[in-house]
Design a protein around this motif. Sequence first.
Motif, PDB file in Angstrom:
ATOM      1  N   SER A  25       0.987  -1.244   0.042  1.00 44.07           N
ATOM      2  CA  SER A  25      -0.060   0.008  -0.035  1.00 44.07           C
ATOM      3  C   SER A  25       0.872   1.202   0.097  1.00 44.07           C
ATOM      4  CB  SER A  25      -0.919   0.045   1.304  1.00 44.07           C
ATOM      5  OG  SER A  25      -0.026   0.013   2.371  1.00 44.07           O
ATOM      6  N   SER A  26       0.385   2.395  -0.655  1.00 46.12           N
ATOM      7  CA  SER A  26       0.981   3.527  -0.566  1.00 46.12           C
ATOM      8  C   SER A  26       0.041   4.653  -0.654  1.00 46.12           C
ATOM      9  CB  SER A  26       1.989   3.992  -1.561  1.00 46.12           C
ATOM     10  OG  SER A  26       3.057   2.891  -1.818  1.00 46.12           O
ATOM     11  N   VAL A  27       0.212   5.859  -0.061  1.00 40.94           N
ATOM     12  CA  VAL A  27      -0.558   7.025   0.305  1.00 40.94           C
ATOM     13  C   VAL A  27      -0.006   8.137  -0.075  1.00 40.94           C
ATOM     14  CG1 VAL A  27      -2.127   8.179   1.405  1.00 40.94           C
ATOM     15  CG2 VAL A  27      -2.103   5.939   1.811  1.00 40.94           C
ATOM     16  N   TYR A  28      -0.281   8.904  -1.075  1.00 42.34           N
ATOM     17  CA  TYR A  28       0.323  10.258  -1.336  1.00 42.34           C
ATOM     18  C   TYR A  28      -0.541  11.542  -1.467  1.00 42.34           C
ATOM     19  CZ  TYR A  28       3.665   6.905  -3.433  1.00 42.34           C
ATOM     20  OH  TYR A  28       4.615   6.107  -3.661  1.00 42.34           O
ATOM     21  N   PHE A  29       0.105  12.629  -0.828  1.00 36.98           N
ATOM     22  CA  PHE A  29      -0.938  13.725  -0.334  1.00 36.98           C
ATOM     23  C   PHE A  29      -0.228  14.789  -1.134  1.00 36.98           C
ATOM     24  CE2 PHE A  29      -3.136  13.035   3.591  1.00 36.98           C
ATOM     25  CZ  PHE A  29      -3.963  11.731   2.995  1.00 36.98           C
ATOM     26  N   TRP A  30      -0.991  15.916  -2.005  1.00 40.87           N
ATOM     27  CA  TRP A  30      -0.389  17.127  -2.349  1.00 40.87           C
ATOM     28  C   TRP A  30      -1.427  18.450  -1.930  1.00 40.87           C
ATOM     29  CZ3 TRP A  30      -2.222  13.162  -5.161  1.00 40.87           C
ATOM     30  CH2 TRP A  30      -3.394  13.170  -6.164  1.00 40.87           C
ATOM     31  N   ASN A  31      -0.798  19.516  -1.977  1.00 43.93           N
ATOM     32  CA  ASN A  31      -1.666  20.646  -1.655  1.00 43.93           C
ATOM     33  C   ASN A  31      -2.603  21.063  -2.713  1.00 43.93           C
ATOM     34  OD1 ASN A  31       1.038  20.768  -0.260  1.00 43.93           O
ATOM     35  ND2 ASN A  31      -0.043  22.262   0.992  1.00 43.93           N
ATOM     36  N   LEU A  32      -3.902  21.580  -2.276  1.00 46.99           N
ATOM     37  CA  LEU A  32      -4.596  22.436  -3.166  1.00 46.99           C
ATOM     38  C   LEU A  32      -4.833  23.866  -2.656  1.00 46.99           C
ATOM     39  CD1 LEU A  32      -7.518  19.769  -3.904  1.00 46.99           C
ATOM     40  CD2 LEU A  32      -5.480  20.391  -5.359  1.00 46.99           C
ATOM     41  N   ASP A  33      -5.361  24.681  -3.173  1.00 45.66           N
ATOM     42  CA  ASP A  33      -5.436  26.128  -2.951  1.00 45.66           C
ATOM     43  C   ASP A  33      -6.461  26.149  -1.709  1.00 45.66           C
ATOM     44  OD1 ASP A  33      -3.624  27.115  -4.545  1.00 45.66           O
ATOM     45  OD2 ASP A  33      -5.318  27.468  -6.237  1.00 45.66           O
ATOM     46  N   ASP A  34      -7.558  25.328  -1.776  1.00 52.70           N
ATOM     47  CA  ASP A  34      -8.499  25.360  -0.633  1.00 52.70           C
ATOM     48  C   ASP A  34      -8.541  24.138   0.048  1.00 52.70           C
ATOM     49  OD1 ASP A  34      -9.461  23.972  -2.747  1.00 52.70           O
ATOM     50  OD2 ASP A  34     -11.261  25.089  -3.269  1.00 52.70           O
ATOM     51  N   GLY A  35      -7.417  23.278   0.278  1.00 55.08           N
ATOM     52  CA  GLY A  35      -7.608  22.089   0.905  1.00 55.08           C
ATOM     53  C   GLY A  35      -6.066  21.354   0.455  1.00 55.08           C
TER      54      GLY A  35
END
Length: 278
Positions: free
Chosen positions: A130-140
């Motif tokens: 398993s792998s999880v990746y996050f990244w930024n958004l302007d409103d979240g």
Amino acid sequence: MAAVDPFDSALDLLRRLTPKHVATHINSIISIAPDLTEDLLASVDQPLTIKRCRDSGREYLLCDYNRDGDSYRSPWSNKFDPPLDVGGLGGVNEGAGEGAVPSERVRKMEIKANEAFDIYRELYYEGGVSSVYFWNLDDGFAGVVLLKKSSTPGGNSEGVWDSIHVFEAIERGRTTHYKLTSTVILNLSSSADLGELDLSGNMTRQLEQDLPVDNDDSHIANVGRLVEDMELKMRNLLQEVYFGKARDVVGDLRSIGSLSEGARARDQQREVIGGLGR
């Protein structure tokens, strides 16, 4: 006559080819039309591949959301392999890909999410990666949850399950709007004396939901609950509709029992019906 869009033609062709070899088909199309590389890789879901993190020694999954050219970011070390030039690391607010890394806050959530889904993977899949990746958004923020499980090599049957859950979390004070797009890619094959059976395909479902949020840990729980519910629904749908229908079709094409047993059963049925009539 309107001009034909090469990208639409490529997608139309991929829909008509066997999904089991979608990666090979995409590479063949890219070799013919290199200009479609980025669009195809971003639009077409492929079976997930595994790589080992140089720093931690742990395996992680590769996808378009942790890719920058030929480099992939490890969720365990937060580093790209092969390493990128210092000037190409990009900013923390530029989303997935292109050497972007999440901000400090989002990276902390990414670490906790990987720990949580590692437990989820062990409980539901009893193995796999398993792998999880996050990244930024302007409103979240946004992210992707990847899960892969392959059957043990050897024997007459083989199977591979890949699930890709892409989500957006739009923060609105005490609540957050989640939009989840889930794709399951399933490849099953079996060989026996009667012949070979190959079932391959993919399924995509979407949902949107507003959920309360107290802190950043609430995001991990909310995403986990959404992914868990979606996987259960899609698994049940695959089992009841697709496999059930395939079993019915095979049963109609060829009977498992012998012809003499079938004739004997029909004779007994007629006798019972005749007795009821008298």
